[in-house]
Write an enzyme that holds these catalytic residues in place. Structure first.
Site, PDB file in Angstrom:
ATOM      1  N   HIS A   1       0.789  -1.255  -0.125  1.00 58.93           N
ATOM      2  CA  HIS A   1      -0.049  -0.107   0.028  1.00 58.93           C
ATOM      3  C   HIS A   1       0.806   1.185   0.110  1.00 58.93           C
ATOM      4  CE1 HIS A   1      -3.692   2.569   0.720  1.00 58.93           C
ATOM      5  NE2 HIS A   1      -2.631   3.104   1.655  1.00 58.93           N
TER       6      HIS A   1
ATOM      7  N   ASP B   1     -15.445   2.314   7.604  1.00 59.63           N
ATOM      8  CA  ASP B   1     -14.289   3.366   7.188  1.00 59.63           C
ATOM      9  C   ASP B   1     -14.650   4.143   6.348  1.00 59.63           C
ATOM     10  OD1 ASP B   1     -11.336   4.059   6.746  1.00 59.63           O
ATOM     11  OD2 ASP B   1     -11.935   3.298   4.700  1.00 59.63           O
TER      12      ASP B   1
ATOM     13  N   ARG C   1     -14.955  12.479   8.461  1.00 60.42           N
ATOM     14  CA  ARG C   1     -13.758  13.265   8.667  1.00 60.42           C
ATOM     15  C   ARG C   1     -13.195  14.323   7.818  1.00 60.42           C
ATOM     16  NH1 ARG C   1      -9.566   8.322   8.287  1.00 60.42           N
ATOM     17  NH2 ARG C   1      -8.097   9.943   8.401  1.00 60.42           N
TER      18      ARG C   1
ATOM     19  N   SER D   1      -7.510   3.341   9.172  1.00 58.29           N
ATOM     20  CA  SER D   1      -8.381   3.191   8.068  1.00 58.29           C
ATOM     21  C   SER D   1      -7.596   2.553   6.875  1.00 58.29           C
ATOM     22  CB  SER D   1      -8.539   4.874   7.483  1.00 58.29           C
ATOM     23  OG  SER D   1      -9.030   4.790   6.134  1.00 58.29           O
TER      24      SER D   1
ATOM     25  N   LYS E   1      -8.465  -1.871   5.679  1.00 59.16           N
ATOM     26  CA  LYS E   1      -8.863  -1.957   4.284  1.00 59.16           C
ATOM     27  C   LYS E   1      -7.791  -2.955   3.883  1.00 59.16           C
ATOM     28  CE  LYS E   1      -9.046   2.273   3.313  1.00 59.16           C
ATOM     29  NZ  LYS E   1      -9.052   3.738   2.872  1.00 59.16           N
TER      30      LYS E   1
HETATM   31  N1  URA Z   1      -5.985   6.660   3.342  1.00 53.90           N
HETATM   32  C1  URA Z   1      -6.881   6.110   3.540  1.00 53.90           C
HETATM   33  O1  URA Z   1      -7.214   5.000   3.241  1.00 53.90           O
HETATM   34  N2  URA Z   1      -7.270   6.619   4.735  1.00 53.90           N
HETATM   35  C2  URA Z   1      -7.050   7.622   5.508  1.00 53.90           C
HETATM   36  O2  URA Z   1      -7.622   8.004   6.440  1.00 53.90           O
HETATM   37  C3  URA Z   1      -6.107   8.535   4.871  1.00 53.90           C
HETATM   38  C4  URA Z   1      -5.371   7.977   3.647  1.00 53.90           C
END
Ligand code: URA
Ligand code: CA
Length: 434
Positions: free
Chosen positions: A82, A161, A168, A183, A187
């Site tokens: 990621h 999320d 947010r 977050s 994922k």
């Molecule tokens: N990328 C994400 O997936 N979540 C965040 O909160 C910030 C960047």
């Protein structure tokens, strides 16, 4: 406990238990907590911060909030990668085929671009016919056949999320290291990863502008890995300038092909070798990163990495002839070159600004439903530290809309700092945290 009692507890600085965090996440997913209470809790979490236990509990609760991808039917360690997001960050398109060619299965869920950073799915979908929206069954078939799948993140992967991120975004609570870490990690865990290699970007084109906060984010995610039983390695890399030379959807596909053909070195290839080595070790395909680097070098030299990209495109209904003939990718109808306004050393770039130019050209999205011009983008002709002569081309702009190309042209001068004295350029790799 009522939502308001949990909010007060956190507001007053007490830590929430895993069960209390689960109640909060359930309230978010099921819609039983109204947005104003969720927002108040987010602000309390933002201001009070979160312990590792709280952050890990939030990660696991969000990871379980939807329908996770079940990769347990595939043998071996599932390794994911990621990037926290950058500009000209073509890494996945080079890295995933190279790693797969070395025998580590890559089943990757990626996102579309949003804001000034690009998204791997948009890039792949610029290849005629390419299908990114595939279901779990098809993903498993392709993984067994090719060892490589790159699919769009499904809508119901981590609904908590998704809901929290949207709130947010409008409540000033995005820039919280524990909330960002949870977050991202939720994922990755929901997408079935056993091991995760993180590329944490730092600099003018990244979320994290300075090394201290990038390091804190990286350390937080590595610690979440420890608490949740996943092997996590974080590489912190410079985003003081675009990673590759091209910023754009078709442009980045074409650049990835050049790199996989062994025709282009530089930062993009270097970071793929470094992240790839971590992935091979995590996936058990190499004993150490030195051996892994040699294997990746072989996959580049013998063309097996390029063959994997071809198989990926073919497996997902794309026109794989683009690999041998990149002119089969959609082509722009307008181009314009921006030349250096004066001579000197290129000492700084506003890399996020370049990402915004890419969006303004039509290549990215301001809102999720925007359609994009896949041919829009920038070809960079200079790297930081380079000695530049007035009048030399520095950026070639392209796209389908001449007015946008002209506007982008006029926006560029403010984004480059050219000085008479050279300044040191940070190395690409700033730290590795295991
Ligand atoms: N990328 C994400 O997936 N979540 C965040 O909160 C910030 C960047
Ligand atoms: Ca991304």
């Amino acid at each position: 406990m009522h939502p308001v009692d949990l909010i007060i507890k956190k507001r007053d600085g007490a830590a929430l238990s895993a069960a209390e965090i689960q109640m909060f996440v359930d309230g978010v997913s099921q819609g039983s907590w109204p947005d104003y209470q969720v927002s108040a809790m987010l602000m309390a979490l933002f201001i009070r911060g979160m312990s590792d236990e709280e952050t890990s509990a939030l990660t696991l609760a969000m990871a379980a909030s939807g329908r996770p991808l079940d990769l347990t039917g595939l043998p071996g360690v599932k390794v994911d990668k990621h990037s926290t997001g950058g500009v000209g960050d073509t890494t996945t398109l080079v890295l995933a085929p190279l790693v797969a060619a070395c025998g580590v299965q890559v089943v990757k869920m990626s996102g579309r671009g949003l804001g000034f950073t690009g998204g791997t799915i948009d890039k792949l979908e610029s290849i005629p016919g390419f299908q990114a929206a595939i279901d779990e069954e098809r993903a498993l078939q392709l993984a067994r056949a090719n060892g490589l799948v790159i699919m769009a993140q499904t809508d119901n992967l981590t609904p908590a999320d998704k809901k929290l991120y949207a709130l947010r975004d409008v409540t000033g609570t995005v820039d919280s290291i524990p909330l960002i870490a949870a977050s991202i990690m939720s994922k990755k865990i929901a997408a079935g990863a056993d091991a995760i290699v993180l590329d944490v970007k730092c600099g003018s084109g990244a979320f994290m502008k300075d090394l201290a906060s990038a390091r804190q984010l990286a350390q937080t995610m590595v610690r979440i890995g420890k608490h949740t039983g996943r092997v996590v390695t974080a590489v912190i890399s410079s985003m003081d300038q675009p990673l590759g030379c091209q910023i754009g959807n078709t442009l980045e596909v074409a650049e990835a092909i050049q790199v996989l053909k062994g025709r282009q070195g530089g930062d993009l290839l270097d970071i793929c070798l470094i992240l790839g080595a971590e992935m091979l070790v995590a996936g058990g395909a190499a004993a150490d990163t030195g051996t892994a680097r040699i294997r990746l070098g072989q996959a580049l030299a013998d063309g097996s990495g390029l063959d994997k990209l071809r198989a990926l495109i073919e497996g997902q209904q794309g026109d794989s002839r683009v690999v041998d003939d990149p002119l089969r990718l959609p082509q722009p109808s307008c181009r314009r070159t921006w030349a250096a306004p004066r001579s000197g050393y290129l000492t700084a770039m506003d890399t996020a600004g370049l990402g915004h130019v890419f969006v303004a050209l039509g290549g990215g999205r301001l809102s999720k439903s925007d359609s994009i011009d896949v041919t829009a983008g920038l070809v960079m002709q200079a790297r930081l530290g380079q000695n530049i002569v007035a009048g030399e081309p520095l950026v070639c702009l392209q796209g389908q809309n001449q007015a946008k190309v002209d506007q982008a042209h006029d926006a560029l001068e403010a984004l480059f700092t050219i000085e008479t004295e050279a300044k040191p350029v940070r190395p690409l790799i700033l730290d590795v945290i295991r």
